[in-house]
Motif scaffolding. Structure first.
Motif, PDB file in Angstrom:
ATOM      1  N   GLN A 245       4.246   1.774   2.229  1.00  0.00           N
ATOM      2  CA  GLN A 245       5.507   2.303   1.722  1.00  0.00           C
ATOM      3  C   GLN A 245       5.310   3.753   1.290  1.00  0.00           C
ATOM      4  O   GLN A 245       4.209   4.188   0.964  1.00  0.00           O
ATOM      5  N   PHE A 246       6.404   4.496   1.315  1.00  0.00           N
ATOM      6  CA  PHE A 246       6.329   5.884   0.854  1.00  0.00           C
ATOM      7  C   PHE A 246       7.724   6.417   0.539  1.00  0.00           C
ATOM      8  O   PHE A 246       8.742   5.871   0.978  1.00  0.00           O
TER       9      PHE A 246
ATOM     10  N   LEU B  49       6.439   2.742  13.433  1.00  0.00           N
ATOM     11  CA  LEU B  49       6.470   2.180  12.091  1.00  0.00           C
ATOM     12  C   LEU B  49       6.586   0.662  12.177  1.00  0.00           C
ATOM     13  O   LEU B  49       7.485   0.128  12.826  1.00  0.00           O
ATOM     14  N   LEU B  50       5.662  -0.039  11.517  1.00  0.00           N
ATOM     15  CA  LEU B  50       5.682  -1.495  11.483  1.00  0.00           C
ATOM     16  C   LEU B  50       5.608  -1.957  10.034  1.00  0.00           C
ATOM     17  O   LEU B  50       4.641  -1.669   9.325  1.00  0.00           O
ATOM     18  N   ARG B  51       6.660  -2.656   9.594  1.00  0.00           N
ATOM     19  CA  ARG B  51       6.736  -3.140   8.218  1.00  0.00           C
ATOM     20  C   ARG B  51       6.477  -2.016   7.218  1.00  0.00           C
ATOM     21  O   ARG B  51       5.621  -2.127   6.320  1.00  0.00           O
ATOM     22  N   VAL B  52       7.203  -0.945   7.363  1.00  0.00           N
ATOM     23  CA  VAL B  52       7.078   0.195   6.465  1.00  0.00           C
ATOM     24  C   VAL B  52       8.333   0.290   5.603  1.00  0.00           C
ATOM     25  O   VAL B  52       9.447   0.265   6.121  1.00  0.00           O
TER      26      VAL B  52
ATOM     27  N   TYR C  78      12.031  -2.909   9.830  1.00  0.00           N
ATOM     28  CA  TYR C  78      12.480  -1.885   8.876  1.00  0.00           C
ATOM     29  C   TYR C  78      13.851  -2.300   8.357  1.00  0.00           C
ATOM     30  O   TYR C  78      14.719  -2.725   9.132  1.00  0.00           O
ATOM     31  N   PHE C  79      14.065  -2.140   7.053  1.00  0.00           N
ATOM     32  CA  PHE C  79      15.323  -2.527   6.444  1.00  0.00           C
ATOM     33  C   PHE C  79      15.861  -1.351   5.625  1.00  0.00           C
ATOM     34  O   PHE C  79      15.224  -0.919   4.672  1.00  0.00           O
TER      35      PHE C  79
ATOM     36  N   PHE D  76       0.839  -1.197   0.000  1.00  0.00           N
ATOM     37  CA  PHE D  76       0.000   0.000   0.000  1.00  0.00           C
ATOM     38  C   PHE D  76       0.875   1.249   0.000  1.00  0.00           C
ATOM     39  O   PHE D  76       1.819   1.370   0.786  1.00  0.00           O
ATOM     40  N   ASN D  77       0.551   2.181  -0.887  1.00  0.00           N
ATOM     41  CA  ASN D  77       1.293   3.436  -0.990  1.00  0.00           C
ATOM     42  C   ASN D  77       0.665   4.491  -0.081  1.00  0.00           C
ATOM     43  O   ASN D  77      -0.523   4.794  -0.205  1.00  0.00           O
TER      44      ASN D  77
END
Length: 384
Positions: free
Chosen positions: A89-90, A107-110, A135-136, A68-69
């Protein structure tokens, strides 16, 4: 609720609500086609950007097969104080002016492109609480007002800390470099603790203990952790001398520590006879020194299997803590009866620095507990 009902409900609310909207929580449904859901949320976020939103949570976790954007209108929420994003994502807009009032960021899995997270944090001058999970990417934290930092299951390509001297709570668990899931991010123990002079609460997971344990430093840190009150070390290797040294180094460097929690790594609890003998010899050398944990009041230990290193560690706590009041010891369900009895007897006979020290003992799958006070065991019921 059918997808049409969900859409109609949100649309109706936004259409007829004339006043400000301070708090918004959007859980995106899984049964709406991806592009259609994206279009609706873009419109909702645009409308809400004029409503003075102060707290925004956007949760897209149900959208398993679609990334999702995040609508760019979110960055126009100038009154935002709390922002929580999950599964999206952004890319940070090039003209982003910052969230001047934001104090909480979760932030979770962003997924954030380029150096977006570093720039986002740097443009939140009042940020106090930062929580990141899965986060990576690269991260450099420059947050002079930051009080709490939590990172879990993160892969940092680069990790740097600046202007974080007000941090009082840190929790780092399962954090590594992006290059290898088995290689934790590099962090010099002296620089790490030197960055947080006001640190009161510290939680470290196995991989992060590995990092701090990988440097040769004195048995106490050059600068004591004078504010540290609560310590938690998870998946501690008692068959790894470097892990033991790291734990003792922190304990010895924390003159006002009041509570300490240790979870032993269960899979490494049973070592070979030779390995255990080496660890026991190392522990005997470590514990032979006259240590004084003069402020420690409460200790909680989990993952007990009755091994020699574990027994020695508990005896060290009992003989070194002059103000100790309670030790909570929790054993694994598959601990052998012989190991359990041996451990109980040795702890009962162990001399204690505090005549007020008591021990409550339990197993993971059972309610039987043992209370240890002044050298005596009494049966009782105890929930650990």
């Amino acid at each position: 609720m059918m997808e049409s009902d969900y859409m109609d409900a949100v649309n109706t609310f936004l259409l007829f609500h004339s006043g400000p909207i301070r708090n918004i929580l959007l859980h995106l449904p899984f049964n709406v086609e991806g592009p259609l859901m994206q279009a609706y949320v873009d419109k909702w976020i645009r409308v809400l950007s004029k409503k003075g939103v102060r707290e925004l949570t956007l949760d897209a976790r149900a959208r398993t097969f679609m990334v999702f954007n995040l609508p760019s209108y979110v960055f126009d929420y100038l009154e935002l104080r709390h922002l929580e994003l999950r599964f999206c994502q952004f890319k940070l807009p090039y003209n982003f002016g910052g969230f001047q009032n934001l104090t909480n960021l979760q932030l979770l899995r962003v997924r954030i492109y380029e150096d977006g997270l570093t720039n986002l944090i740097a443009n939140c001058p009042l940020l106090q609480n930062l929580s990141i999970e899965r986060y990576f990417g690269s991260l450099s934290i420059n947050a002079p007002k930051l009080k709490t930092l939590r990172a879990r299951s993160c892969g940092f390509k680069d990790f740097a800390l600046r202007n974080v001297s007000d941090v009082v709570t840190i929790s780092l668990r399962h954090t590594w470099t992006k290059k290898s899931a088995t290689r934790p991010f590099r962090c010099d123990i002296l620089k790490f603790f030197g960055s947080f002079p006001k640190l009161e609460n510290l939680t470290l997971g196995e991989q992060n203990i590995n990092v701090l344990a990988g440097y040769d430093v004195p048995k106490t840190l050059p600068t004591p952790l004078e504010c540290l009150m609560h310590l938690t070390l998870l998946d501690l290797h008692l068959d790894a001398p470097k892990h033991i040294s790291c734990a003792l180094r922190i304990l010895r460097s924390s003159p006002y520590l009041q509570t300490a929690n240790f979870k032993f790594l269960i899979q490494n609890s049973i070592a070979s006879v030779e390995e255990e003998a080496n660890v026991v010899a190392f522990l005997e050398d470590q514990f032979s020194e006259a240590d004084s944990l003069s402020s420690l009041l409460t200790v909680k230990v989990k993952g007990l299997m009755g091994t020699r290193p574990q027994i020695m560690f508990l005896k060290f706590i009992l003989t070194s803590s002059s103000a100790l009041k309670m030790v909570y010891a929790n054993a694994e369900a598959n601990i052998s009866r012989d190991a359990e009895l041996t451990m109980m007897c040795e702890l009962m006979e162990c001399s204690r620095a505090s005549n007020k020290a008591e021990m409550s003992y339990s197993r993971n799958q059972g309610i039987t507990a043992v209370s240890y006070s002044k050298g005596h065991f009494d049966s009782s019921i105890f929930n650990f």
